[in-house]
Design an enzyme around this catalytic site. Structure first.
Site, short mmCIF file in Angstrom:
data_model
loop_
_atom_site.label_atom_id
_atom_site.label_comp_id
_atom_site.label_asym_id
_atom_site.label_seq_id
_atom_site.Cartn_x
_atom_site.Cartn_y
_atom_site.Cartn_z
N SER A 46 12.63 0.37 3.03
CA SER A 46 12.24 -0.80 3.82
C SER A 46 13.09 -0.82 5.06
O SER A 46 14.06 -0.07 5.16
CB SER A 46 12.46 -2.08 3.01
OG SER A 46 12.05 -3.22 3.74
N ARG B 294 6.49 4.94 3.68
CA ARG B 294 5.94 4.11 2.61
C ARG B 294 4.85 3.23 3.17
O ARG B 294 4.96 2.69 4.28
CB ARG B 294 7.03 3.24 2.00
CG ARG B 294 6.62 2.49 0.73
CD ARG B 294 6.42 3.43 -0.42
NE ARG B 294 6.20 2.74 -1.68
CZ ARG B 294 4.99 2.44 -2.17
NH1 ARG B 294 3.90 2.73 -1.49
NH2 ARG B 294 4.88 1.84 -3.34
N THR C 208 10.78 -8.83 0.93
CA THR C 208 11.70 -8.80 -0.20
C THR C 208 11.87 -10.19 -0.82
O THR C 208 11.83 -10.35 -2.04
CB THR C 208 13.07 -8.25 0.24
OG1 THR C 208 12.90 -6.93 0.75
CG2 THR C 208 14.04 -8.21 -0.93
N CYS D 40 -1.08 11.94 6.71
CA CYS D 40 0.02 12.15 5.77
C CYS D 40 1.32 12.42 6.54
O CYS D 40 1.37 13.34 7.36
CB CYS D 40 -0.29 13.32 4.84
SG CYS D 40 1.11 13.74 3.77
N CYS E 97 5.23 15.50 -1.35
CA CYS E 97 4.80 14.10 -1.37
C CYS E 97 5.98 13.14 -1.47
O CYS E 97 6.82 13.25 -2.37
CB CYS E 97 3.85 13.89 -2.55
SG CYS E 97 3.25 12.19 -2.72
N CYS F 78 4.10 7.83 -0.47
CA CYS F 78 3.81 6.73 0.45
C CYS F 78 2.47 6.07 0.15
O CYS F 78 2.25 4.94 0.54
CB CYS F 78 3.86 7.21 1.90
SG CYS F 78 2.46 8.22 2.42
N CYS G 67 -2.66 8.48 1.55
CA CYS G 67 -3.89 9.22 1.26
C CYS G 67 -4.81 8.41 0.37
O CYS G 67 -6.03 8.41 0.56
CB CYS G 67 -3.56 10.57 0.64
SG CYS G 67 -2.52 10.47 -0.85
#
Length: 550
Positions: free
Chosen positions: A54, A301, A337, A495, A519, A522, A525
């Site tokens: 984050s 992310r 959060t 991606c 990978c 995130c 896709c």
């Protein structure tokens, strides 16, 4: 081989802020009642915090309620926001938006610049000290049912080869059964996605909308470091019809978190969010902070952007959704959060009320009181007041969205007598390649801008190569037969980890190649594929990135 089974009062899937807040509040309620609750948290990352990424600027409102003495308990929260700027970027110039005209949600006085990954590591320590069982390195990949009631989850088998056959180190997964199962997987959780579909939890809601957030951590020269500075931008390099923006947060120890968010409602299939981020760093207003510095971490992310209109029903028989699994991020605040933690705390109170009652055996199958209580909370009120922000940008573009948001948030304080909607899902927003203009991205200079493979290296991503690919194609022919001719196969560009490639053999035949080892989890896709043909599932537990200080 049969699976072993373990029984708990509550199983929580995901050791992010929502899941850990749920566990801590449950343990607090049990201690206050002089009772015991058997609470289990499982986390697919190799350690708690490994998959947490984050910005992050933290509003401590929920933490103040959960652990009022967080400072004396050693929480890694020590950089208060001291200064903030909002810039509108052109290609070479920038205009600073007056702080007096910032909407209230974007004023950060009293907030802190933090590493959310480290906060989750600390929260896990607090939970374990209260007797909560936390098991990192175990990925939940199956929901257990008795009839239509969720009764727990099963972790994935370990030591399975790419053909699905057991290897020498094979270990079957465990069944973790509970009276209530809390799903706190974060944005676009793959089990949460199944639950939303099975129980029609999003019926009557707008589709959830998403952005892809890409972040780097830099160590910068002392002379440009401004500890406590919060800088946000909008505009270049994105056009007026592509939602997105940036953040730059100056932590301590000369570290700067810099990131870029692109709304996944973008239309041009040639757009690459990763390359847009690299271009962004070359702007004079940004590069002045980074030149002469050293990039030390990278990650990406997806994040929820749909807001109040996209909140699904939060409960179903045997369980509930909390945090970003449900989409509780407050978009104009650029924070999620505190609202995620609050949702977990409300869920915990609903469970504690029945599990700690005189007759816990009479506990209802579905805790609808959780949703009712959440609707009475300050977190729900925040989301309601922010409800028109995302659809305004969706409808009116960047400049129109900024102006509308000013009217909505400053003049009317989020209480306009109508609600805007954005009912087209992100994957359906792409234009055909024939209707779009290709984008010529410059090559990286390896000083300020970089390629994706060297970036993935900095995320410490690792997957056991001899395991089944966790990125499933519903139809293996679609990438080459449909997505390539119609959209120039956008997976090659959306991606941020170079997972997807279209490769050509000596005979000129094209093949869709999936480099799943890259990978970073995130979920882009799973969200943006125009044919909705890619399904993200959990790989073997412990795989994926290991984010330090992110």
């Amino acid at each position: 081989m049969s699976r072993e089974s373990m029984d708990f009062d509550v199983v929580i899937v995901g050791a992010g802020p929502a899941g850990l807040a749920t566990a801590i509040r449950l343990a607090q309620r049990a201690q206050a009642a002089g009772r015991e609750l058997n609470i289990c948290v499982i986390e697919k990352g190799a350690e708690v915090g490994a998959h947490i990424l984050s910005g992050a600027v933290l509003e401590t409102r929920a933490l103040d309620e959960l652990l009022p003495d967080w400072s004396s308990l050693g929480a890694p929260i020590n950089v208060p926001v001291r200064k903030e700027k909002f810039l509108l970027l052109g290609k070479e110039k920038s205009i600073q938006w007056p702080n007096a005209l910032l909407i209230p949600a974007q004023k950060n006085h009293g907030n802190y610049i933090v590493s959310l990954a480290n906060i989750c590591r600390w929260l896990a320590e607090q939970a374990e000290a209260m007797g909560v069982n936390i098991f990192p390195g175990f990925a939940a990949n199956e929901i257990l049912y008795e009839g239509d009631r969720v009764v727990g989850v099963a972790t994935g088998d370990m030591g399975v080869d790419k053909n699905g056959q057991p290897k020498a180190n094979y270990q079957p997964g465990f069944e973790l059964r509970a009276r209530y199962t809390v799903f706190a997987e974060g944005c676009r959780g793959h089990l949460g996605k199944q639950l939303i579909q099975k129980f029609a939890l999003n019926e009557g809601r707008d589709p959830q909308h998403y952005g892809i957030g890409i972040k780097e951590l830099w160590e910068v020269p002392e002379e440009v470091h401004e500890e406590g500075l919060v800088l946000h931008t909008a505009g270049w390099p994105l056009d007026n019809h592509t939602y997105g923006g940036s953040f730059m947060y100056h932590l301590d120890n000369r570290q700067v978190a810099v990131g870029f968010v692109v709304g996944l409602s973008y239309q041009n299939p040639y757009l690459s969010p990763f390359e847009e981020f690299q271009r962004f760093k070359t702007h004079p207003a940004i590069r002045r902070y980074l030149e002469g510095g050293r990039r030390i971490a990278y990650g990406a992310r997806a994040l929820n952007e749909g807001g109040w209109q996209s909140l699904p029903k939060l409960t179903f028989p045997g369980g509930m959704l909390v945090g970003c699994e449900a989409g509780t991020l407050n978009l104009p605040k650029i924070k999620g959060t505190h609202t995620a933690m609050k949702s977990g705390m409300v869920a915990a109170d609903a469970m504690a009320d029945v599990l700690l009652s005189d007759k816990p055996e009479d506990a209802p199958i579905e805790l609808t009181q959780y949703e009712a209580a959440f609707r009475e909370s300050w977190a729900y009120e925040e989301l309601y007041r922010a409800r028109n922000v995302y659809p305004a940008f969706h409808k009116f573009g960047t400049l129109g969205g900024i102006l509308f948001t000013g009217l909505d948030q400053i003049v009317f304080r989020g209480r306009l007598p109508f609600t805007l909607h954005a009912r087209t899902p992100d994957h359906a927003m792409l234009k055909k390649a024939s209707q779009a203009k290709p984008i010529d991205y410059p090559k990286p200079d390896n000083k300020l801008t970089f390629d994706r493979l060297s970036s993935v290296y900095l995320s410490n991503t690792n997957h056991e190569e001899d395991q089944p690919c966790h990125l499933k194609l519903k139809d293996p022919d679609i990438p080459i037969k449909v997505n390539l001719p119609e959209y120039d196969e956008p997976a090659q560009r959306y991606c941020p980890a170079a997972v997807y490639e279209v490769v050509e053999d000596d005979a000129g035949s094209r093949k869709f190649q999936i480099n799943f080892q890259n990978c970073v989890h995130c979920k882009t896709c799973d969200i943006k594929d125009p044919s909705q043909n890619i399904e993200w599932t959990a790989p073997e537990g412990g795989g994926g990135p290991v984010y330090p200080n992110m």
